[in-house]
Design a protein around this motif. Structure first.
Motif, mmCIF file in Angstrom:
data_model
loop_
_atom_site.group_PDB
_atom_site.id
_atom_site.type_symbol
_atom_site.label_atom_id
_atom_site.label_comp_id
_atom_site.label_asym_id
_atom_site.label_seq_id
_atom_site.Cartn_x
_atom_site.Cartn_y
_atom_site.Cartn_z
ATOM 1 N N ALA A 49 0.822 -1.209 0.000
ATOM 2 C CA ALA A 49 0.000 0.000 0.000
ATOM 3 C C ALA A 49 0.857 1.260 0.000
ATOM 4 O O ALA A 49 0.539 2.248 -0.670
ATOM 5 C CB ALA A 49 -0.926 -0.013 1.213
ATOM 6 N N ALA A 50 1.979 1.233 0.760
ATOM 7 C CA ALA A 50 2.857 2.402 0.789
ATOM 8 C C ALA A 50 3.465 2.672 -0.586
ATOM 9 O O ALA A 50 3.508 3.824 -1.052
ATOM 10 C CB ALA A 50 3.954 2.189 1.830
ATOM 11 N N LEU A 51 3.937 1.610 -1.248
ATOM 12 C CA LEU A 51 4.496 1.785 -2.596
ATOM 13 C C LEU A 51 3.428 2.254 -3.584
ATOM 14 O O LEU A 51 3.684 3.122 -4.435
ATOM 15 C CB LEU A 51 5.112 0.464 -3.061
ATOM 16 C CG LEU A 51 6.380 0.011 -2.315
ATOM 17 C CD1 LEU A 51 6.798 -1.369 -2.777
ATOM 18 C CD2 LEU A 51 7.505 1.014 -2.516
ATOM 19 N N PHE A 52 2.224 1.691 -3.470
ATOM 20 C CA PHE A 52 1.127 2.074 -4.361
ATOM 21 C C PHE A 52 0.772 3.547 -4.188
ATOM 22 O O PHE A 52 0.616 4.291 -5.173
ATOM 23 C CB PHE A 52 -0.088 1.195 -4.092
ATOM 24 C CG PHE A 52 -1.278 1.508 -4.961
ATOM 25 C CD1 PHE A 52 -1.365 1.018 -6.249
ATOM 26 C CD2 PHE A 52 -2.311 2.303 -4.479
ATOM 27 C CE1 PHE A 52 -2.456 1.312 -7.054
ATOM 28 C CE2 PHE A 52 -3.412 2.604 -5.272
ATOM 29 C CZ PHE A 52 -3.474 2.114 -6.560
ATOM 30 N N ASN A 53 0.633 3.975 -2.928
ATOM 31 C CA ASN A 53 0.263 5.372 -2.676
ATOM 32 C C ASN A 53 1.372 6.337 -3.053
ATOM 33 O O ASN A 53 1.115 7.474 -3.450
ATOM 34 C CB ASN A 53 -0.109 5.555 -1.199
ATOM 35 C CG ASN A 53 -1.478 4.976 -0.877
ATOM 36 O OD1 ASN A 53 -2.460 5.256 -1.552
ATOM 37 N ND2 ASN A 53 -1.545 4.145 0.159
#
Length: 361
Positions: A49-53
């Motif tokens: 999720a951190a990489l996606f955001n």
């Protein structure tokens, strides 16, 4: 011959396995299994999720929050696996997940999509913490959700806010209630299984399995705190004669009465168990050799003075010993067993100390 597993796969297998230190208690082992799964899953999900955001959405603030949660969860996972700590990592996992869900509501300014995820919170907070703690945590979580929504009612553009608030409250209470009821019945069943696995069905005291566990615990405490504990083995004299002449039902009644009699003369901290057949064991924490010897005398007098239903007077032989730092478990137990049989050879209805304790007098 089977092919050896590659090192990366072995490391992954060890990471996925629940530490066996929790295996003795079925309830704790289940919580440990769930915690291990949740910590690993949260680490993977929050990292993705951190990489996606950060890369796709371009929301660096949310990505940094998620990365900070990943670091906290990894610390909890390290403490859980290396130190066999359950409570602290469990609260960190549930608090992190709850905080993330609350943040999603604030971040989307009342969008209804994150509300579907709110029901995930009770699904793991109840198995992780048990009924009382989880119920309190879930009620606080529901209160926080409603407080955020009431705040957003005045500051966000929400269509049909009254209907949305009603639907969210109903879903949270009904969903949480169902999970609460399920966890209540599951814990009751597990507690019954645990009690049956640790209790002697005839006498109602601890069984041999629980005795071994208590003995191992006291030996470990002896090493940590440099304190001694004592052990008394008790064997009913001529018990086979009671079974042969009066019947096994009378023999069973004598065993039950004998266990009850011993329980009245022991402390709450002592570990009384049926070691096998007509043999009983009594673990005495923080008890010196002299104190154990005095208790053995008192127990013999109590047994002699008691009249057992249909069996009359029954006597017992006792082996007494003290375990101190540096002793070996197998050697110590063998010495206790020899002391017990020495008491029988000397005429029964008496106690005998281990040779080490006799030499220390």
């Amino acid at each position: 011959m089977p092919m050896p597993m590659p090192m990366p796969l072995q490391s992954l297998k060890r990471l996925l396995e629940t530490p066996q230190r929790f295996a003795r208690d079925p309830l704790l082992f289940r919580r440990a299994q769930l915690l291990n799964f949740i910590l690993l899953t949260l680490t993977a999900l929050m990292s993705v999720a951190a990489l996606f955001n950060l890369i796709i959405i371009g929301d660096s603030r949310l990505a940094l929050i998620e990365l900070a949660m990943v670091v906290a969860i990894l610390l909890a996972l390290w403490r859980f696996r290396c130190h066999a700590s359950l409570q602290g990592p469990a609260w960190l996992a549930s608090s992190s997940a709850g905080a993330m869900l609350l943040y999603l509501i604030v971040h989307t300014e009342g969008d209804t999509n994150p509300y579907v995820l709110l029901l995930l919170y009770p699904l793991f907070v109840y198995p992780l913490h048990g009924l009382r703690a989880a119920t309190l945590a879930y009620l606080l979580f529901v209160a926080a959700v409603l407080a955020i929504f009431v705040y957003g009612w005045a500051h966000w553009s929400i269509s049909c806010p009254a209907q949305t608030l009603f639907n969210i409250t109903t879903a949270l209470l009904i969903g949480g209630g169902i999970i609460h009821y399920y966890e209540h019945t599951r814990e009751e069943a597990l507690n019954r299984v645990r009690t049956l696995s640790m209790t002697d069905p005839l006498t109602g005291i601890w069984n041999r399995t629980m005795f071994d566990e208590m003995l191992a615990r006291e030996i470990a405490k002896t090493g940590r705190h440099q304190r001694c504990f004592s052990l008394i083995l008790l064997d009913l004299d001529h018990f086979k004669r009671i079974n042969d002449t009066l019947g096994h039902d009378v023999g069973d009644a004598v065993l039950r009465e004998f266990a009850r009699l011993l329980a009245t003369r022991t402390r709450a901290s002592d570990g009384l168990s049926r070691w096998g057949g007509e043999e009983f064991a009594l673990i005495l924490p923080d008890t010196s050799c002299r104190q154990a010897e005095q208790l053995a005398r008192d127990l013999l007098e109590t047994i002699r003075a008691h009249r057992f239903p249909r069996a009359g007077r029954v006597t017992a032989s006792l082996g007494v010993g003290t375990f101190c730092p540096g002793n070996d478990r197998a050697t110590f137990f063998r010495a206790i067993d020899q002391a017990l049989y020495r008491a029988k050879r000397q005429g029964r209805d008496r106690y005998a100390m281990t040779e080490n304790d006799q030499a220390a007098d």
